[in-house]
Enzyme design. Sequence first.
Site, PDB file in Angstrom:
ATOM      1  N   ASP A   1       0.857  -1.173   0.000  1.00 46.95           N
ATOM      2  CA  ASP A   1       0.000   0.000   0.000  1.00 46.95           C
ATOM      3  C   ASP A   1       0.903   1.236   0.000  1.00 46.95           C
ATOM      4  O   ASP A   1       2.129   1.128   0.123  1.00 46.95           O
ATOM      5  CB  ASP A   1      -0.884  -0.046   1.245  1.00 46.95           C
ATOM      6  CG  ASP A   1      -1.765   1.175   1.395  1.00 46.95           C
ATOM      7  OD1 ASP A   1      -2.440   1.550   0.435  1.00 46.95           O
ATOM      8  OD2 ASP A   1      -1.770   1.759   2.494  1.00 46.95           O
TER       9      ASP A   1
ATOM     10  N   ALA B   1      -0.153   5.201   1.428  1.00 49.23           N
ATOM     11  CA  ALA B   1      -0.293   6.043   2.630  1.00 49.23           C
ATOM     12  C   ALA B   1      -0.393   5.184   3.885  1.00 49.23           C
ATOM     13  O   ALA B   1      -1.189   4.252   3.960  1.00 49.23           O
ATOM     14  CB  ALA B   1      -1.524   6.935   2.516  1.00 49.23           C
TER      15      ALA B   1
ATOM     16  N   ALA C   1     -13.612   9.740   9.605  1.00 46.70           N
ATOM     17  CA  ALA C   1     -12.974   9.723   8.289  1.00 46.70           C
ATOM     18  C   ALA C   1     -12.091   8.496   8.116  1.00 46.70           C
ATOM     19  O   ALA C   1     -11.959   7.964   7.006  1.00 46.70           O
ATOM     20  CB  ALA C   1     -12.165  10.991   8.084  1.00 46.70           C
TER      21      ALA C   1
ATOM     22  N   MET D   1     -11.114   3.558   5.731  1.00 47.40           N
ATOM     23  CA  MET D   1      -9.837   3.746   5.051  1.00 47.40           C
ATOM     24  C   MET D   1      -9.320   2.444   4.449  1.00 47.40           C
ATOM     25  O   MET D   1      -9.422   1.378   5.043  1.00 47.40           O
ATOM     26  CB  MET D   1      -8.799   4.320   6.010  1.00 47.40           C
ATOM     27  CG  MET D   1      -7.591   4.921   5.308  1.00 47.40           C
ATOM     28  SD  MET D   1      -8.037   6.320   4.253  1.00 47.40           S
ATOM     29  CE  MET D   1      -8.487   7.522   5.493  1.00 47.40           C
TER      30      MET D   1
ATOM     31  N   LYS E   1     -11.572   6.065  -2.993  1.00 44.07           N
ATOM     32  CA  LYS E   1     -12.073   7.277  -2.343  1.00 44.07           C
ATOM     33  C   LYS E   1     -13.556   7.537  -2.585  1.00 44.07           C
ATOM     34  O   LYS E   1     -14.249   8.022  -1.684  1.00 44.07           O
ATOM     35  CB  LYS E   1     -11.231   8.484  -2.778  1.00 44.07           C
ATOM     36  CG  LYS E   1      -9.747   8.338  -2.455  1.00 44.07           C
ATOM     37  CD  LYS E   1      -9.508   7.807  -1.044  1.00 44.07           C
ATOM     38  CE  LYS E   1      -8.028   7.574  -0.775  1.00 44.07           C
ATOM     39  NZ  LYS E   1      -7.814   6.778   0.456  1.00 44.07           N
TER      40      LYS E   1
ATOM     41  N   HIS F   1     -15.481   5.320  -0.379  1.00 44.58           N
ATOM     42  CA  HIS F   1     -15.207   5.800   0.971  1.00 44.58           C
ATOM     43  C   HIS F   1     -16.190   6.917   1.343  1.00 44.58           C
ATOM     44  O   HIS F   1     -16.792   6.921   2.426  1.00 44.58           O
ATOM     45  CB  HIS F   1     -13.757   6.304   1.042  1.00 44.58           C
ATOM     46  CG  HIS F   1     -13.271   6.635   2.403  1.00 44.58           C
ATOM     47  ND1 HIS F   1     -12.042   6.216   2.865  1.00 44.58           N
ATOM     48  CD2 HIS F   1     -13.817   7.352   3.432  1.00 44.58           C
ATOM     49  CE1 HIS F   1     -11.860   6.665   4.106  1.00 44.58           C
ATOM     50  NE2 HIS F   1     -12.934   7.363   4.451  1.00 44.58           N
TER      51      HIS F   1
ATOM     52  N   ARG G   1     -10.434  -2.613  -3.317  1.00 47.13           N
ATOM     53  CA  ARG G   1     -10.447  -3.388  -2.088  1.00 47.13           C
ATOM     54  C   ARG G   1     -11.858  -3.421  -1.485  1.00 47.13           C
ATOM     55  O   ARG G   1     -12.610  -2.473  -1.661  1.00 47.13           O
ATOM     56  CB  ARG G   1      -9.475  -2.746  -1.077  1.00 47.13           C
ATOM     57  CG  ARG G   1      -8.060  -2.690  -1.552  1.00 47.13           C
ATOM     58  CD  ARG G   1      -7.249  -1.773  -0.656  1.00 47.13           C
ATOM     59  NE  ARG G   1      -5.871  -1.711  -1.140  1.00 47.13           N
ATOM     60  CZ  ARG G   1      -5.056  -0.685  -0.879  1.00 47.13           C
ATOM     61  NH1 ARG G   1      -5.487   0.342  -0.177  1.00 47.13           N
ATOM     62  NH2 ARG G   1      -3.828  -0.704  -1.324  1.00 47.13           N
TER      63      ARG G   1
ATOM     64  N   ASP H   1      -1.719  -1.193   5.923  1.00 45.11           N
ATOM     65  CA  ASP H   1      -2.048  -0.718   7.282  1.00 45.11           C
ATOM     66  C   ASP H   1      -3.549  -0.720   7.555  1.00 45.11           C
ATOM     67  O   ASP H   1      -3.973  -0.281   8.616  1.00 45.11           O
ATOM     68  CB  ASP H   1      -1.500   0.695   7.501  1.00 45.11           C
ATOM     69  CG  ASP H   1      -2.158   1.729   6.592  1.00 45.11           C
ATOM     70  OD1 ASP H   1      -2.051   1.576   5.361  1.00 45.11           O
ATOM     71  OD2 ASP H   1      -2.788   2.672   7.102  1.00 45.11           O
TER      72      ASP H   1
END
Length: 273
Positions: A15, A17, A48, A52, A56, A59, A164, A190
Amino acid sequence: MATPQSLPIQAVIFDWAGTLVDFGSLAPTQIFVDAFATFGIAITLEQARGPMGISKRPHIEMLLAEPGIQAQWQQQFGRPSTQHDVDAIYERFMPMQISKVGDYSQPIPGAVDTFAWLRAHGIRIGSCSGYPREVLDVLLPMAAQQGLVPDHVVAGDELTAGGRPGPFMALANVLALGVTDVRACIKVDDTAPGILEGRNAGMWTVGLSLSGNEVGFSPAELASADPAEVARRKAHAETHLHNAGAHVVIDTVADLPRIVTEIAGRMAGGERP
């Protein structure tokens, strides 16, 4: 114990970020808060961070579906949100994200050394992200200047199959990198959706707790935080990542070479993901 040379791991797929850059995964979370605020909707960083790891636009859709946020929307606009509203927030979000992502392009300590270690052991380096291509087009040259140049990159908006937690971005890396066995790949992420991505692709998965979205501290915040609070957040992150299916959870990408060697040993003993 087996080494990568005697039982090669063919590829590691990262990944971005919270994994390779942007310790704490701060760039996307703050921009979600800022984008919603332009519509008069107040969301917290914790809210927010919830979805994650996914692309986006979905999201934003998941955030709008949260009851408290949806209630704010209906109070503000007198009606439930629609797909047109998701599009409007996304269109507001994108230029804000593009303008700010470079501020968070600093490699996580150990990332550049880990890339060098993988290359020295003949292991290919793939990557994928919830970021759309427009954002990666800004981030990647900055990361490259600091020594992070993967062999392949897949953006969250460029596969028609989706993102994902589906396996598609990980498997697109497999194809591009010429990997012959997905069981010889490691997905490093993460977030829970990123771990699920790797598991759904049939790979080994390594979760990152301290540097990522689950803990959410910048390096400066981490240095000044109450150790008990750091331990609490890290334990929560580890549990969440393990529950998503991570085979191993470590603090940061700096710890990965040891884990690659460990997984090679497990493979030598006949274990498969």
